[in-house]
Design an enzyme around this catalytic site. Structure first.
Site, short mmCIF file in Angstrom:
data_model
loop_
_atom_site.label_atom_id
_atom_site.label_comp_id
_atom_site.label_asym_id
_atom_site.label_seq_id
_atom_site.Cartn_x
_atom_site.Cartn_y
_atom_site.Cartn_z
N SER A 45 -32.86 6.87 37.06
CA SER A 45 -32.11 8.01 36.94
C SER A 45 -30.59 8.35 37.64
O SER A 45 -29.84 9.16 37.50
CB SER A 45 -32.78 9.07 37.07
OG SER A 45 -33.02 9.15 38.36
N GLY B 252 -37.75 7.99 36.48
CA GLY B 252 -36.75 8.53 37.36
C GLY B 252 -36.03 7.21 38.08
O GLY B 252 -35.21 7.41 38.68
N LEU C 164 -35.67 6.96 31.54
CA LEU C 164 -35.39 6.65 32.75
C LEU C 164 -36.23 6.14 33.87
O LEU C 164 -36.06 6.01 35.05
CB LEU C 164 -35.04 8.34 33.43
CG LEU C 164 -33.94 9.21 32.65
CD1 LEU C 164 -33.74 10.45 33.08
CD2 LEU C 164 -32.44 8.49 32.63
N TYR D 267 -52.58 15.68 30.45
CA TYR D 267 -51.96 15.80 31.32
C TYR D 267 -52.37 17.21 32.28
O TYR D 267 -52.04 18.30 31.64
CB TYR D 267 -50.57 16.08 30.92
CG TYR D 267 -49.63 14.92 30.11
CD1 TYR D 267 -50.31 13.87 30.28
CD2 TYR D 267 -48.83 15.23 29.31
CE1 TYR D 267 -49.54 12.60 29.66
CE2 TYR D 267 -48.05 13.95 28.77
CZ TYR D 267 -48.63 12.86 28.88
OH TYR D 267 -47.78 11.76 28.31
#
Ligand SMILES: NC(=O)c1ccc[n+]([C@@H]2O[C@H](COP(=O)([O-])OP(=O)(O)OC[C@H]3O[C@@H](n4cnc5c(N)ncnc54)[C@H](OP(=O)(O)O)[C@@H]3O)[C@@H](O)[C@H]2O)c1
Length: 334
Positions: free
Chosen positions: A215, A212, A209, A56
Site C-alpha cells: 500500500s 497493506g 494491496l 469475520y
C-alpha cells in the site's frame, strides 16, 4: 463512479468494492464509528459492492454492515449489494476449526446472515473455502435453492481452482470467483482466470494491496497486534518483509513519476487487467478509502504498465500468501 458487470449473469457493481473484513477482524483493532463512517463514505461515493464473511469477528462484521445500511440514506441503501462468505467454523475463543459446506449448514448460515445484515436477500453468496468432505456440487446446489427461494440473488465462489470452477458452473450459473490477485499474487493468471473467462465468470479480487504490504504505508518497523493475521503471514516476516518492501520502494518511484500514490498504482494495475475484474479494497478509514477511490482516475498506458511490471516482476514476492496450514485449505493452490 465507474461500473463493471460481474460475469455474464451477475449484477452491475461499482468498479471498486469495499471489503469490510478489517473492520472486525484479522488486522488488529478497528474503530467502530470510523468503520461505519467509511461504509457511509463509500456508499456516498457510489460504491455499491460490500464484501463480508459471517465469520469475520463471528457475526460482528455483518452486524456492522447492517448498522451502516440502516443508518444510510435510503437511496444509497437500496443500491448496496452484499457479497457474503460462509462456511468457516470458529470456536468461542476465535480459533478456526474447519469448513462446513453441507446443504443444511448452508441454509442455516444464510438464515443467520440475513438476520444480522437486516436484509431480505443476499446479493452474492459463496463458501469461503471448499469443504473437503462435501462435493462442491452439493454446496452450490444448496445456494441455488436459496436463489430459487429468493433469499440469495447470485452464486459466487472463493479461492477455488479451475476444476472446481467448472464443476460448480455445471450445477448453476456462477457470478464471480473471489480470489487474491495483486501485483505480487498473480497465481490466477495461468489457469483460474482463463477458466473464468471461458465460462463468463467475473473475478472479485481481494488483497490488491496484499493486506497493506504494497500500500505504500507499511513500514519496516511496524509493530503488529497479537491478533493481526500479518504477524503470521509469511510475506510479512523478517527477510521476506525486507525484500517485499524493496519491491514497494521500486513501485513508489514509478507511482511518484505518474503523480499517483503506491496504493493507487497497485489498485489501478488490477483494474487494468480486465473489465471482468472488480478489486475489493480493504479500507477501514475514510482517508484510506479516499486514496483507494483515487485509483479510478489513474489511467495506465502500455509504458506505465511496463514500468510497473519492471519494478515488481511477476513472481518476485518473497514468501507464500498464507501460512502453510492455511495454504493447505486453498483449492486454488492445488
Ligand atoms: N475470499 C477470501 O478468501 C478473502 C480473503 C481475505 C479478504 N477477503 C475480502 O477482501 C477484502 C479486501 O482484502 P484485504 O483487506 O486483505 O485487502 P487489501 O486492500 O489488500 O488490504 C487492506 C489493508 O491495506 C491497508 N491500506 C493501506 N492503504 C490503503 C488504502 N488506500 N486503501 C485500502 N487499504 C489500505 C489497510 O490499512 P490500515 O492498516 O491503515 O487499515 C488494510 O490493513 C476483505 O475486506 C474481505 O472482504 C476475501
Amino acid at each position: 463512479m465507474l461500473h463493471r458487470i460481474l460475469g455474464t449473469t451477475g449484477p452491475q457493481v461499482s468498479a471498486l468494492g469495499l471489503g469490510c473484513m478489517g473492520m472486525s477482524a484479522l488486522y488488529g483493532d478497528a474503530d467502530r464509528a470510523e468503520s461505519v463512517a467509511t461504509i457511509h463514505a463509500a456508499l456516498d461515493a457510489g460504491v455499491t459492492l460490500l464484501d463480508t464473511g459471517d465469520f469475520y469477528g463471528m457475526g460482528h462484521n455483518e452486524m456492522l454492515i447492517g448498522e451502516a445500511l440502516r443508518t444510510a440514506p435510503a437511496a444509497h441503501r437500496e443500491k448496496a449489494l452484499t457479497s457474503v462468505k460462509f462456511g468457516a467454523l470458529r470456536d468461542p475463543d476465535g480459533n478456526w476449526s474447519g469448513y462446513d459446506g453441507r446443504p443444511a449448514a448452508v441454509k442455516n448460515f444464510a438464515a443467520y446472515s440475513l438476520q444480522r445484515l437486516g436484509v431480505d436477500h443476499i446479493d452474492v453468496y459463496r463458501i469461503a473455502r471448499v469443504d473437503p468432505d462435501v462435493p462442491i456440487e452439493e454446496t452450490v446446489g444448496a445456494i441455488a435453492e436459496l436463489v430459487e427461494a429468493g433469499h440469495v440473488r447470485h452464486i459466487g465462489l472463493s479461492e477455488v481452482g479451475a476444476d472446481t470452477i467448472r464443476r460448480a458452473a455445471a450445477v448453476a450459473p456462477v457470478t464471480d470467483v473471489q480470489i487474491e490477485y495483486s501485483l505480487i499474487s498473480r497465481g490466477i493468471e495461468d489457469r483460474i482466470l482463463p477458466a473464468c473467462r471461458e465460462l463468463g465468470i467475473g473475478v472479485t479480487a481481494y488483497g490488491v494491496l496484499s493486506r497493506g504490504l504494497i500500500s505504500g504505508h507499511f513500514t519496516r518497523d511496524r509493530q503488529l497486534a497479537a491478533n493481526d493475521f500479518r504477524g503470521h503471514s509469511p510475506r510479512f516476516q523478517g527477510e521476506n518483509l525486507q525484500r517485499n518492501l524493496d519491491l514497494v520502494d521500486a513501485l513508489r518511484k514509478v507511482a511518484d513519476e505518474r503523480g499517483a500514490t503506491v496504493a493507487q498504482t497497485a489498485i489501478a494495475w488490477v483494474l487494468s487487467r480486465g473489465e471482468d475484474i472488480v478489486p475489493l479494497v480493504g479500507a477501514r478509514r475514510r482517508d484510506r478509502l479516499a486514496e483507494a477511490l483515487g485509483a479510478l482516475d489513474v489511467t495506465l498506458g502500455a509504458a506505465d504498465l511496463a514500468a510497473i511490471e519492471e519494478a515488481v516482476p511477476a513472481g518476485a514476492a518473497a514468501g507464500d500468501r498464507y501460512p502453510a496450514e492455511q495454504m493447505a485449505h486453498l483449492d486454488s493452490e492445488h
